[in-house]
Structure formats: structure tokens, C-alpha cells
Design a protein around this motif. Structure first.
Motif, PDB file in Angstrom:
ATOM      1  N   MET A 180       0.835  -1.203   0.000  1.00 48.79           N
ATOM      2  CA  MET A 180       0.000   0.000   0.000  1.00 48.79           C
ATOM      3  C   MET A 180       0.869   1.252   0.000  1.00 48.79           C
ATOM      4  O   MET A 180       0.616   2.188  -0.758  1.00 48.79           O
ATOM      5  CB  MET A 180      -0.937  -0.014   1.215  1.00 48.79           C
TER       6      MET A 180
ATOM      7  N   ALA B  12       2.444   1.729  -3.433  1.00 47.17           N
ATOM      8  CA  ALA B  12       1.468   2.171  -4.427  1.00 47.17           C
ATOM      9  C   ALA B  12       1.094   3.631  -4.207  1.00 47.17           C
ATOM     10  O   ALA B  12       0.985   4.403  -5.166  1.00 47.17           O
ATOM     11  CB  ALA B  12       0.225   1.283  -4.376  1.00 47.17           C
TER      12      ALA B  12
ATOM     13  N   THR C  90      -5.956  -4.954   0.238  1.00 48.88           N
ATOM     14  CA  THR C  90      -5.006  -3.919  -0.183  1.00 48.88           C
ATOM     15  C   THR C  90      -5.125  -3.653  -1.673  1.00 48.88           C
ATOM     16  O   THR C  90      -5.102  -2.500  -2.108  1.00 48.88           O
ATOM     17  CB  THR C  90      -3.578  -4.318   0.201  1.00 48.88           C
TER      18      THR C  90
ATOM     19  N   ILE D 133      -5.979  -0.064  -3.278  1.00 50.45           N
ATOM     20  CA  ILE D 133      -5.142   0.547  -4.316  1.00 50.45           C
ATOM     21  C   ILE D 133      -6.003   0.893  -5.534  1.00 50.45           C
ATOM     22  O   ILE D 133      -5.873   1.974  -6.107  1.00 50.45           O
ATOM     23  CB  ILE D 133      -3.966  -0.374  -4.695  1.00 50.45           C
TER      24      ILE D 133
END
Length: 115
Positions: free
Chosen positions: A38, A41, A70, A74
Motif C-alpha cells: 500500500m 502504491a 489492499t 489501491i
């Protein structure tokens, strides 16, 4: 019964061309490593004008529900930033998790296939 130790997560962020970022995932995506993905990203999305964010999942060994959550987060953050998320080189374990959870089409943009 023996259990194997989880594969540590390795993440590599590259920018193959302007407006794109590729995050290569190698290892297990689970409760212990999901926050790392996470953070990586979000770092890719933060302040960048990306049209596409590619997650290269070819090296992913395992993905649990925390990893799936997650990926969903994202996807949400990328969409809010106007960025398309692409899950590439999905291993069978991820394909099955996406199919079983009913998130396959949402995360990939394609109907689920029989695995």
C-alpha cells in the motif's frame, strides 16, 4: 504437519514511460506485508500524473484476504486519482482468490474464467 516460512516481499517501482508506473511484486502478499505494498502504491500515485499503474504480480507466491483488501484499496485510490490499475502476470493463486471473492471483474476489467 510442517509449514513453510512466508516469502518476504520485495517491491520494485519503475517508470517504463511517461505517465506510467510499474510496481513489481515478488513474494507473499499477506497480513504482514500488505502495508508495504500500500505504501509503495501510494508513493507511486502521490503527486504523479499517472494514466496507468501496473502491478506486476508474476513473482507473487501467495495472497491472503489482507492482500486482496489492499489491492481493492489501491484500485480505489488509483481510480480517485484518475489512474487505471492493471494487475499483470497474475499467478493462479491470485486468479482463484479474485474469482472466489467475486472481485475478478472489478479488479481486472474482464469476466472471470474457469480456473
Amino acid at each position: 504437519m510442517t509449514t513453510s516460512a512466508p516469502d518476504p516481499l520485495s517491491l520494485v517501482l519503475t517508470s517504463p514511460r511517461p505517465g506510467t508506473a510499474r510496481l513489481t511484486i515478488d513474494g507473499d502478499l499477506d497480513y504482514n506485508t500488505a502495508d508495504e505494498l500500500m505504501a509503495a502504491a501510494l508513493a507511486a500515485l502521490d503527486g504523479a500524473e499517472l494514466s496507468d499503474l501496473y502491478l506486476d504480480c508474476g513473482g507473487m507466491g501467495f495472497c491472503d484476504s489482507s492482500g486482496l483488501a489492499t489491492l481493492l484499496r489501491i484500485h480505489q485510490r488509483a481510480g480517485a486519482a484518475g489512474t487505471r490499475l492493471h494487475l499483470e502476470k497474475r499467478p493462479l493463486v491470485l486468479e482463484r482468490l479474485l474469482d472466489i471473492s467475486g472481485t475478478y471483474e472489478y479488479l481486472t476489467g474482464a469476466p472471470a474464467t474457469d480456473t
